[in-house]
Design a protein around this motif. Structure first.
Motif, mmCIF file in Angstrom:
data_model
loop_
_atom_site.group_PDB
_atom_site.id
_atom_site.type_symbol
_atom_site.label_atom_id
_atom_site.label_comp_id
_atom_site.label_asym_id
_atom_site.label_seq_id
_atom_site.Cartn_x
_atom_site.Cartn_y
_atom_site.Cartn_z
ATOM 1 N N ALA A 1 0.803 -1.365 0.079
ATOM 2 C CA ALA A 1 -0.020 -0.076 -0.017
ATOM 3 C C ALA A 1 0.882 1.125 -0.001
ATOM 4 C CB ALA A 1 -1.200 0.026 1.211
ATOM 5 N N MET A 2 2.273 1.033 0.103
ATOM 6 C CA MET A 2 3.102 2.319 0.177
ATOM 7 C C MET A 2 2.724 3.216 1.442
ATOM 8 S SD MET A 2 3.926 2.943 -3.780
ATOM 9 C CE MET A 2 2.272 2.740 -4.461
ATOM 10 N N LEU A 3 2.559 2.316 2.502
ATOM 11 C CA LEU A 3 2.292 3.080 3.658
ATOM 12 C C LEU A 3 3.267 2.581 4.924
ATOM 13 C CD1 LEU A 3 -1.645 2.409 3.860
ATOM 14 C CD2 LEU A 3 -0.382 4.545 3.359
ATOM 15 N N GLU A 4 3.273 3.329 5.884
ATOM 16 C CA GLU A 4 4.079 2.871 6.961
ATOM 17 C C GLU A 4 3.229 1.734 7.945
ATOM 18 O OE1 GLU A 4 7.345 3.748 7.973
ATOM 19 O OE2 GLU A 4 7.288 4.726 6.067
ATOM 20 N N PRO A 5 3.734 0.732 8.362
ATOM 21 C CA PRO A 5 3.175 -0.207 9.221
ATOM 22 C C PRO A 5 2.257 0.316 10.168
ATOM 23 C CG PRO A 5 5.331 -1.051 8.633
ATOM 24 C CD PRO A 5 5.204 0.425 8.316
ATOM 25 N N ASP B 1 -9.858 0.070 1.791
ATOM 26 C CA ASP B 1 -9.263 1.396 2.499
ATOM 27 C C ASP B 1 -7.855 1.653 2.356
ATOM 28 O OD1 ASP B 1 -11.755 1.268 4.097
ATOM 29 O OD2 ASP B 1 -11.148 0.261 5.519
ATOM 30 N N LEU B 2 -6.952 0.749 2.389
ATOM 31 C CA LEU B 2 -5.580 1.076 2.082
ATOM 32 C C LEU B 2 -5.162 1.325 0.588
ATOM 33 C CD1 LEU B 2 -4.541 -1.925 4.540
ATOM 34 C CD2 LEU B 2 -4.595 0.468 4.928
ATOM 35 N N GLY B 3 -6.165 1.216 -0.175
ATOM 36 C CA GLY B 3 -5.916 1.506 -1.575
ATOM 37 C C GLY B 3 -5.063 0.373 -2.402
ATOM 38 N N ILE B 4 -5.174 -0.796 -1.856
ATOM 39 C CA ILE B 4 -4.730 -1.965 -2.592
ATOM 40 C C ILE B 4 -5.690 -2.486 -3.769
ATOM 41 C CG2 ILE B 4 -3.797 -4.515 -2.257
ATOM 42 C CD1 ILE B 4 -2.668 -3.548 0.656
ATOM 43 N N ASP B 5 -5.090 -2.446 -4.981
ATOM 44 C CA ASP B 5 -6.018 -3.051 -5.987
ATOM 45 C C ASP B 5 -5.664 -4.467 -6.169
ATOM 46 O OD1 ASP B 5 -3.362 -3.203 -7.320
ATOM 47 O OD2 ASP B 5 -3.772 -1.554 -8.689
ATOM 48 N N SER C 1 0.736 -9.186 -2.557
ATOM 49 C CA SER C 1 0.836 -9.426 -1.155
ATOM 50 C C SER C 1 0.600 -10.907 -0.829
ATOM 51 C CB SER C 1 -0.395 -8.805 -0.340
ATOM 52 O OG SER C 1 -0.285 -7.451 -0.582
ATOM 53 N N ILE C 2 -0.245 -11.752 -1.456
ATOM 54 C CA ILE C 2 -0.399 -13.080 -1.384
ATOM 55 C C ILE C 2 0.695 -13.927 -1.666
ATOM 56 C CG2 ILE C 2 -1.629 -15.096 -2.199
ATOM 57 C CD1 ILE C 2 -3.511 -13.257 -0.661
ATOM 58 N N SER D 1 -10.526 -8.044 5.560
ATOM 59 C CA SER D 1 -9.887 -7.103 6.646
ATOM 60 C C SER D 1 -8.259 -7.515 6.874
ATOM 61 C CB SER D 1 -10.459 -6.743 7.901
ATOM 62 O OG SER D 1 -10.693 -7.952 8.724
ATOM 63 N N VAL D 2 -7.466 -6.481 7.506
ATOM 64 C CA VAL D 2 -6.278 -7.039 7.620
ATOM 65 C C VAL D 2 -6.194 -7.876 8.880
ATOM 66 C CG1 VAL D 2 -3.938 -6.296 8.892
ATOM 67 C CG2 VAL D 2 -5.251 -4.725 7.030
ATOM 68 N N ALA D 3 -7.271 -7.692 9.616
ATOM 69 C CA ALA D 3 -7.430 -8.982 11.012
ATOM 70 C C ALA D 3 -7.713 -10.190 10.269
ATOM 71 C CB ALA D 3 -8.572 -8.193 11.974
#
Length: 86
Positions: free
Chosen positions: A15-19, A30-34, A41-42, A69-71
């Motif tokens: 997502a090019m974000l900080e953890p 939500d995180l912009g992951i297409d 990621s998989i 979700s991430v969880a």
């Protein structure tokens, strides 16, 4: 590093974000992951945890791997690790 921390790190990288910006309640949308970043990621999760993820990129809703979700992803990875003896 535990499963949650590593999964968050992998998703944050895609997502090019900080953890720290990735929360368990976030969806991938939500995180912009297409879809391409999801596949990356998989692959990263499979490699990191040495597991096989039952995921069909063409029909993600039909997969046994919960990406809601991430969880949910963290829980699914933990389940696969247990099932695959990792």
């Amino acid at each position: 590093m535990n499963t949650q921390e590593k999964v968050v790190e992998i998703i944050a990288e895609q997502a090019m974000l900080e953890p720290a910006d990735v929360k368990l309640e976030h969806t991938l949308q939500d995180l912009g992951i297409d879809s391409m970043a999801l596949v990356e990621s998989i692959f990263a999760i499979e490699e990191c945890f040495d597991i096989s993820v039952p995921f069909n990129a063409n029909e993600p809703g039909e997969s046994d791997f919960d990406i809601s979700s991430v969880a949910a992803i963290v829980a699914a990875v933990d389940r696969l690790k247990a099932e695959q003896g990792k």
